[in-house]
Enzyme design. Structure first.
Site, PDB file in Angstrom:
ATOM      1  CB  SER A 106      -0.635   0.242   0.767  1.00 44.21           C
ATOM      2  OG  SER A 106      -1.428   1.027   1.374  1.00 44.21           O
ATOM      3  CG  HIS A 120      -4.418   4.886  -2.676  1.00 41.57           C
ATOM      4  ND1 HIS A 120      -5.772   4.231  -3.745  1.00 41.57           N
ATOM      5  CD2 HIS A 120      -4.273   4.096  -1.733  1.00 41.57           C
ATOM      6  CE1 HIS A 120      -5.281   3.126  -2.686  1.00 41.57           C
ATOM      7  NE2 HIS A 120      -5.236   2.556  -1.951  1.00 41.57           N
ATOM      8  CG  ASN A 122      -3.857  -1.914  -2.030  1.00 41.40           C
ATOM      9  OD1 ASN A 122      -5.033  -2.402  -2.109  1.00 41.40           O
ATOM     10  ND2 ASN A 122      -3.624  -2.203   0.005  1.00 41.40           N
ATOM     11  NE  ARG A 124      -7.492  -5.196  -1.444  1.00 46.18           N
ATOM     12  CZ  ARG A 124      -7.861  -4.670  -2.314  1.00 46.18           C
ATOM     13  NH1 ARG A 124      -6.750  -3.241  -2.547  1.00 46.18           N
ATOM     14  NH2 ARG A 124      -8.979  -3.960  -2.599  1.00 46.18           N
ATOM     15  CG  HIS A 153      -7.825   7.603 -15.990  1.00 44.00           C
ATOM     16  ND1 HIS A 153      -8.269   6.571 -15.662  1.00 44.00           N
ATOM     17  CD2 HIS A 153      -8.098   9.050 -15.723  1.00 44.00           C
ATOM     18  CE1 HIS A 153      -9.095   7.443 -14.649  1.00 44.00           C
ATOM     19  NE2 HIS A 153      -8.389   8.883 -14.445  1.00 44.00           N
ATOM     20  CG  HIS A 183     -19.267  13.930   4.145  1.00 42.31           C
ATOM     21  ND1 HIS A 183     -18.073  12.429   3.963  1.00 42.31           N
ATOM     22  CD2 HIS A 183     -18.357  15.209   4.045  1.00 42.31           C
ATOM     23  CE1 HIS A 183     -16.703  12.663   4.355  1.00 42.31           C
ATOM     24  NE2 HIS A 183     -17.092  14.713   4.006  1.00 42.31           N
ATOM     25  N   GLY A 265      -6.070  -5.459  13.776  1.00 40.00           N
ATOM     26  CA  GLY A 265      -4.927  -6.193  14.260  1.00 40.00           C
ATOM     27  C   GLY A 265      -2.595  -5.184  14.124  1.00 40.00           C
ATOM     28  N   GLY A 266      -3.284  -4.142  12.900  1.00 36.46           N
ATOM     29  CA  GLY A 266      -1.918  -4.267  12.264  1.00 36.46           C
ATOM     30  C   GLY A 266      -2.085  -2.592  13.426  1.00 36.46           C
ATOM     31  CG  ASN A 267       2.539   0.046  12.758  1.00 33.10           C
ATOM     32  OD1 ASN A 267       2.845   0.994  12.768  1.00 33.10           O
ATOM     33  ND2 ASN A 267       3.290  -0.506  13.685  1.00 33.10           N
TER      34      ASN A 267
END
Length: 282
Positions: A106, A120, A122, A124, A153, A183, A265-267
């Site tokens: 990421s 950005h 990522n 996985r 693009h 929002h 429980g990641g960093n």
């Protein structure tokens, strides 16, 4: 469930994500040198404890703060264990068996010059009772330039078209739908591609995911070099900082990756490295 030895598919994915990290970081450090900075990535290893109390994998958080990249984070992680409670029901293939494995990369870059687009990326690979790839990349310019948007693009489309002509229109729309701030009634940036639950042929899906990562590594440094020396003024900086506020809102309120990291429980520093170093809310 404690992390078990990786099977060949899991190991192949992990190895490639780590190699992509190394090449991206080397590319970004080269750009910093071109910008007159000797900034390099600072790497911090972290270990994850599963809710069972047993080791559950971990990862490496890489962060660089320089003259071109005001803050860029590149994380790689390989974790496994058991999803807790109701969260398992929200994960593809985990409703009846909460055991999981995940490995991925990421990246988020916030740039010093407002004319350089933030970005950005990522990729996985997840294993529950199913196995699938997900990921994508999207461009987030405070000051958009049509040429940058078109080139970004085009790179993503080339990666998609090599595998399935239906991928790009589908995954571009998916990115437009996902990277939206309800929002505010605005998109986070100028889009890109986003895909998830890709589980057709493993070799083909892995090849596509690699092509997405390679396309990012090819195009984004070109965009940085194109804009990094452009002059900017206080109004440009103010526009950038206000836009970063919108970016932070999306990542804290809507981003599924942020939630996944917190729920497993990641960093914390790695999970929140996507947040900009400075932002304003007018």
């Amino acid at each position: 469930m404690v992390m078990q030895p990786l099977d060949p598919q899991q190991q192949s994915a992990r190895t490639w994500f780590e190699s992509l990290r190394d090449r991206i970081c080397a590319s970004f450090e080269a750009i910093e040198r071109e910008g007159g900075s000797d900034a390099t990535f600072d790497y911090t290893r972290w270990d994850r404890t599963d809710p069972s109390g047993e080791p559950g994998g971990g990862g490496v958080r890489g962060v660089m703060k320089g003259e071109v990249f005001e803050k860029v984070g590149v994380n790689v992680s390989t974790v496994g264990g058991t999803f807790e409670g109701e969260f398992a029901k929200s994960i593809h293939g985990a409703a009846d068996d909460p055991r999981f494995f995940a490995t991925g990369i990421s990246l988020v870059a916030h740039m010093a010059n407002p004319h350089v687009p933030a970005v950005h990326m990522n990729c996985r690979f997840l294993v529950t009772t199913k196995r699938w790839f997900g990921g994508g990349a999207d461009l987030n310019p405070p000051i958009p330039y049509p040429q940058d948007t078109a080139d970004f693009h085009a790179a993503m489309q080339t990666a998609c078209d090599a595998h399935d002509p239906a991928h790009y229109p589908r995954f571009r729309q998916w990115a437009d739908d996902y990277f939206y701030i309800p929002h505010r009634g605005v998109h986070r940036g100028v889009g890109g591609i986003f895909y998830d639950h890709l589980s057709n042929d493993w070799d083909d899906d892995f090849a596509f995911t690699r092509d997405v990562g390679e396309a990012f590594l090819s195009i984004y440094p070109q965009l940085v070099r194109r804009r990094m020396r452009m002059p900017f003024d206080d109004a440009d900086r103010a526009r950038q900082l206000e836009w970063r506020g919108r970016y932070a809102e999306f990542n804290l309120v809507y981003d599924r990756g942020t939630l996944f990291g917190l729920k497993t429980g990641g960093n914390i520093d790695a999970i929140l490295m996507s947040l900009p170093p400075l932002a304003t809310w007018s």
